[in-house]
Design a protein around this motif. Structure first.
Motif, PDB file in Angstrom:
ATOM      1  N   LEU A  44       1.303   1.492  14.330  1.00 14.84           N
ATOM      2  CA  LEU A  44       1.180   1.832  12.918  1.00 14.84           C
ATOM      3  C   LEU A  44       1.501   0.652  12.015  1.00 14.84           C
ATOM      4  CD1 LEU A  44       2.744   5.418  12.829  1.00 14.84           C
ATOM      5  CD2 LEU A  44       0.336   4.803  12.742  1.00 14.84           C
ATOM      6  N   GLU A  45       2.442  -0.161  12.443  1.00 19.77           N
ATOM      7  CA  GLU A  45       2.825  -1.316  11.626  1.00 19.77           C
ATOM      8  C   GLU A  45       1.667  -2.278  11.414  1.00 19.77           C
ATOM      9  OE1 GLU A  45       6.210  -2.937  13.572  1.00 19.77           O
ATOM     10  OE2 GLU A  45       7.547  -1.303  12.921  1.00 19.77           O
ATOM     11  N   LYS A  46       0.694  -2.238  12.309  1.00 23.20           N
ATOM     12  CA  LYS A  46      -0.482  -3.086  12.151  1.00 23.20           C
ATOM     13  C   LYS A  46      -1.391  -2.583  11.026  1.00 23.20           C
ATOM     14  CE  LYS A  46      -0.488  -4.359  17.053  1.00 23.20           C
ATOM     15  NZ  LYS A  46      -1.257  -4.328  18.328  1.00 23.20           N
ATOM     16  N   GLN A  47      -1.135  -1.355  10.546  1.00 23.52           N
ATOM     17  CA  GLN A  47      -1.972  -0.781   9.497  1.00 23.52           C
ATOM     18  C   GLN A  47      -1.506  -1.156   8.095  1.00 23.52           C
ATOM     19  OE1 GLN A  47      -4.659   0.808  10.560  1.00 23.52           O
ATOM     20  NE2 GLN A  47      -3.939   0.611  12.667  1.00 23.52           N
ATOM     21  N   THR A  48      -0.346  -1.792   7.983  1.00 23.59           N
ATOM     22  CA  THR A  48       0.190  -2.125   6.664  1.00 23.59           C
ATOM     23  C   THR A  48       0.501  -3.611   6.578  1.00 23.59           C
ATOM     24  OG1 THR A  48       1.936  -1.649   5.056  1.00 23.59           O
ATOM     25  CG2 THR A  48       2.551  -1.579   7.373  1.00 23.59           C
ATOM     26  N   LEU A  49       0.321  -4.178   5.391  1.00 26.27           N
ATOM     27  CA  LEU A  49       0.586  -5.590   5.184  1.00 26.27           C
ATOM     28  C   LEU A  49       2.035  -5.843   4.805  1.00 26.27           C
ATOM     29  CD1 LEU A  49      -2.628  -6.576   3.172  1.00 26.27           C
ATOM     30  CD2 LEU A  49      -2.182  -6.876   5.615  1.00 26.27           C
ATOM     31  N   SER A  50       2.719  -4.813   4.336  1.00 30.67           N
ATOM     32  CA  SER A  50       4.091  -4.983   3.885  1.00 30.67           C
ATOM     33  C   SER A  50       5.064  -4.375   4.874  1.00 30.67           C
ATOM     34  CB  SER A  50       4.282  -4.319   2.517  1.00 30.67           C
ATOM     35  OG  SER A  50       5.653  -4.345   2.151  1.00 30.67           O
ATOM     36  N   GLN A  51       6.125  -5.103   5.182  1.00 32.99           N
ATOM     37  CA  GLN A  51       7.170  -4.592   6.041  1.00 32.99           C
ATOM     38  C   GLN A  51       8.345  -4.055   5.217  1.00 32.99           C
ATOM     39  OE1 GLN A  51       6.682  -4.260   9.362  1.00 32.99           O
ATOM     40  NE2 GLN A  51       4.647  -4.983   8.776  1.00 32.99           N
ATOM     41  N   LEU A  52       8.228  -4.100   3.888  1.00 33.94           N
ATOM     42  CA  LEU A  52       9.257  -3.544   3.021  1.00 33.94           C
ATOM     43  C   LEU A  52       9.003  -2.051   2.848  1.00 33.94           C
ATOM     44  CD1 LEU A  52       9.383  -6.320   0.281  1.00 33.94           C
ATOM     45  CD2 LEU A  52      10.953  -6.011   2.206  1.00 33.94           C
ATOM     46  N   ASN A  53      10.013  -1.255   3.124  1.00 35.33           N
ATOM     47  CA  ASN A  53       9.874   0.196   3.037  1.00 35.33           C
ATOM     48  C   ASN A  53       8.613   0.673   3.754  1.00 35.33           C
ATOM     49  OD1 ASN A  53      12.199   0.424   1.342  1.00 35.33           O
ATOM     50  ND2 ASN A  53      10.942  -0.268  -0.389  1.00 35.33           N
ATOM     51  N   PRO A  54       8.493   0.418   5.058  1.00 38.42           N
ATOM     52  CA  PRO A  54       7.273   0.800   5.775  1.00 38.42           C
ATOM     53  C   PRO A  54       7.032   2.300   5.680  1.00 38.42           C
ATOM     54  CG  PRO A  54       9.057   0.283   7.298  1.00 38.42           C
ATOM     55  CD  PRO A  54       9.517  -0.146   5.953  1.00 38.42           C
ATOM     56  N   PRO A  55       5.781   2.688   5.530  1.00 43.27           N
ATOM     57  CA  PRO A  55       5.451   4.103   5.318  1.00 43.27           C
ATOM     58  C   PRO A  55       5.424   4.915   6.604  1.00 43.27           C
ATOM     59  CG  PRO A  55       3.463   2.804   5.242  1.00 43.27           C
ATOM     60  CD  PRO A  55       4.594   1.832   5.411  1.00 43.27           C
ATOM     61  N   TYR A  56       6.167   4.487   7.631  1.00 45.57           N
ATOM     62  CA  TYR A  56       6.181   5.195   8.906  1.00 45.57           C
ATOM     63  C   TYR A  56       7.607   5.274   9.420  1.00 45.57           C
ATOM     64  CZ  TYR A  56       1.684   2.868   8.375  1.00 45.57           C
ATOM     65  OH  TYR A  56       0.528   2.363   7.856  1.00 45.57           O
ATOM     66  N   ILE A  57       7.971   6.425   9.970  1.00 42.13           N
ATOM     67  CA  ILE A  57       9.244   6.548  10.662  1.00 42.13           C
ATOM     68  C   ILE A  57       9.016   7.293  11.968  1.00 42.13           C
ATOM     69  CG2 ILE A  57      10.641   6.484   8.561  1.00 42.13           C
ATOM     70  CD1 ILE A  57      11.006   9.530   8.831  1.00 42.13           C
ATOM     71  N   GLY A  58       9.902   7.065  12.932  1.00 40.00           N
ATOM     72  CA  GLY A  58       9.833   7.744  14.211  1.00 40.00           C
ATOM     73  C   GLY A  58      11.071   8.585  14.437  1.00 40.00           C
ATOM     74  N   LEU A  59      10.887   9.779  14.990  1.00 41.28           N
ATOM     75  CA  LEU A  59      11.988  10.689  15.277  1.00 41.28           C
ATOM     76  C   LEU A  59      11.889  11.152  16.726  1.00 41.28           C
ATOM     77  CD1 LEU A  59      11.834  12.935  12.072  1.00 41.28           C
ATOM     78  CD2 LEU A  59      13.341  10.970  12.477  1.00 41.28           C
ATOM     79  N   THR A  60      12.954  10.943  17.488  1.00 40.26           N
ATOM     80  CA  THR A  60      12.982  11.398  18.874  1.00 40.26           C
ATOM     81  C   THR A  60      13.569  12.805  18.899  1.00 40.26           C
ATOM     82  OG1 THR A  60      13.286   9.119  19.638  1.00 40.26           O
ATOM     83  CG2 THR A  60      13.781  10.882  21.207  1.00 40.26           C
ATOM     84  N   MET A 107       0.854  -1.185   0.000  1.00 43.40           N
ATOM     85  CA  MET A 107       0.000   0.000   0.000  1.00 43.40           C
ATOM     86  C   MET A 107       0.890   1.233   0.000  1.00 43.40           C
ATOM     87  SD  MET A 107      -2.836   1.124   2.847  1.00 43.40           S
ATOM     88  CE  MET A 107      -3.763  -0.370   2.541  1.00 43.40           C
ATOM     89  N   ILE A 108       0.698   2.142  -0.957  1.00 46.62           N
ATOM     90  CA  ILE A 108       1.524   3.329  -1.066  1.00 46.62           C
ATOM     91  C   ILE A 108       0.689   4.545  -0.672  1.00 46.62           C
ATOM     92  CG2 ILE A 108       2.867   4.795  -2.607  1.00 46.62           C
ATOM     93  CD1 ILE A 108       3.401   2.334  -4.307  1.00 46.62           C
ATOM     94  N   ALA A 109       1.178   5.267   0.293  1.00 49.06           N
ATOM     95  CA  ALA A 109       0.452   6.448   0.731  1.00 49.06           C
ATOM     96  C   ALA A 109       0.586   7.555  -0.290  1.00 49.06           C
ATOM     97  CB  ALA A 109       0.976   6.912   2.086  1.00 49.06           C
ATOM     98  N   LYS A 110      -0.422   8.392  -0.383  1.00 44.90           N
ATOM     99  CA  LYS A 110      -0.412   9.471  -1.353  1.00 44.90           C
ATOM    100  C   LYS A 110       0.192  10.741  -0.772  1.00 44.90           C
ATOM    101  CE  LYS A 110      -4.487   7.738  -3.797  1.00 44.90           C
ATOM    102  NZ  LYS A 110      -5.867   8.048  -4.221  1.00 44.90           N
ATOM    103  N   LYS A 111       0.142  10.903   0.541  1.00 40.51           N
ATOM    104  CA  LYS A 111       0.635  12.124   1.160  1.00 40.51           C
ATOM    105  C   LYS A 111       1.507  11.785   2.373  1.00 40.51           C
ATOM    106  CE  LYS A 111      -3.096  15.184  -0.333  1.00 40.51           C
ATOM    107  NZ  LYS A 111      -4.112  16.171   0.097  1.00 40.51           N
ATOM    108  N   VAL A 112       2.329  12.765   2.772  1.00 41.75           N
ATOM    109  CA  VAL A 112       3.251  12.599   3.895  1.00 41.75           C
ATOM    110  C   VAL A 112       2.834  13.543   5.011  1.00 41.75           C
ATOM    111  CG1 VAL A 112       5.636  12.782   4.667  1.00 41.75           C
ATOM    112  CG2 VAL A 112       5.129  11.986   2.339  1.00 41.75           C
ATOM    113  N   ALA A 113       2.624  12.993   6.203  1.00 38.65           N
ATOM    114  CA  ALA A 113       2.205  13.786   7.354  1.00 38.65           C
ATOM    115  C   ALA A 113       3.220  13.656   8.480  1.00 38.65           C
ATOM    116  CB  ALA A 113       0.834  13.336   7.842  1.00 38.65           C
ATOM    117  N   ILE A 114       3.568  14.782   9.085  1.00 40.03           N
ATOM    118  CA  ILE A 114       4.355  14.807  10.319  1.00 40.03           C
ATOM    119  C   ILE A 114       3.407  15.100  11.467  1.00 40.03           C
ATOM    120  CG2 ILE A 114       6.179  15.986  11.604  1.00 40.03           C
ATOM    121  CD1 ILE A 114       7.397  16.835   8.936  1.00 40.03           C
ATOM    122  N   VAL A 115       3.549  14.364  12.564  1.00 30.93           N
ATOM    123  CA  VAL A 115       2.728  14.606  13.745  1.00 30.93           C
ATOM    124  C   VAL A 115       3.654  14.801  14.932  1.00 30.93           C
ATOM    125  CG1 VAL A 115       0.892  13.769  15.247  1.00 30.93           C
ATOM    126  CG2 VAL A 115       0.877  13.167  12.803  1.00 30.93           C
TER     127      VAL A 115
END
Length: 253
Positions: free
Chosen positions: A48-64, A1-9
């Motif tokens: 968030l990982e539960k929202q995607t079926l693919s673990q390749l290039n996951p569409p989520y990153i975390g920044l501390t 699944m490829i996201a169409k937009k990029v969001a920072i929260v």
């Protein structure tokens, strides 16, 4: 699944921020989770990982990172662009109601409020909004499109008003309104929308550890607010909802 937009929260490691990350992921956004606690950031990523079926290039990153630190916010923007190539949405939800580590059930009254506590609340709630917004604006200008949602606060069930025992919090949130309106006027010609969302009392760790719910009654869930953020993010680029207030249904009398 490829996201169409990029969001920072920002503040994405708990409360409204975490719920917003999850709800945006369900709408196929790439999500950048920003928080100061690496364990809680990872907890959000696990959800968030539960929202995607693919673990390749996951569409989520975390920044501390810390929203009150200028280099951190620049790093936030840089790493997002490095990873995803763009920034479509910033949801600035990081916020505090009292000094970190405070065990008080109620915030300090003005007469005994320390400068240290005042500065911490202002730095996170107001300066953090400025720094996070400013960091993404050049990217959005270059794109010719972008959207910023600053989480403000309806500090009473009836709207944005001062309340006792919360001078720094109210000052910071009133400041967010003025900043948001100013920035919105500056960047609208670049195709960038900037708006504030005013949620009422939300049952999050920040509020549940105070006497606010006991004082004012009903509250909403973080998911209620997150759903509204998603609704605003999905509006046509030609439209903007001005100063939306979200309050518990039980507060309407």
């Amino acid at each position: 699944m490829i996201a169409k937009k990029v969001a920072i929260v920002t503040g994405g490691s708990s409360g409204i921020g975490r719920a917003t990350c999850i709800n945006l992921a369900k709408e196929e956004f790439h999500v950048v989770v920003v928080g100061t606690n690496p364990e809680r950031v990872q907890q959000t990523l696990n959800l968030l990982e539960k929202q995607t079926l693919s673990q390749l290039n996951p569409p989520y990153i975390g920044l501390t990172l810390d929203v009150s630190q200028e280099p951190d916010m620049q790093e936030m923007a840089n790493k997002t662009v490095e990873h995803f190539g763009r920034i479509d949405l910033l949801v600035a939800s990081a916020g505090v109601g009292k000094r970190s580590g405070s065990k008080r059930f109620m915030p300090e009254p003005t007469a005994s409020l320390s400068l240290l506590e005042w500065n911490e609340i202002i730095n996170i709630n107001l300066t953090g909004i400025f720094l996070s917004n400013r960091a993404v604006i050049p990217v959005m200008i270059a794109q010719g499109v972008g959207h910023i949602i600053n989480i403000c606060s309806s500090t009473t069930p009836r709207g944005l008003r001062g309340q006792p025992y919360a001078p720094a919090y109210c000052a910071s949130k009133f400041g967010v309104v003025g900043f948001t309106e100013s920035l919105a006027a500056e960047v609208s010609s670049y195709g960038i929308r900037v708006q504030a969302l005013f949620p009422g009392y939300v049952n999050t760790p920040m509020v549940s550890e105070t006497a606010l719910l006991q004082r004012y009654g009903g509250s909403m869930s973080a998911d209620d607010v997150a759903a509204t953020v998603v609704y605003l993010a999905k509006q046509p680029t030609e439209a903007i909802v001005v100063h939306p207030h979200l309050i518990p249904f039980t507060s309407i009398k």
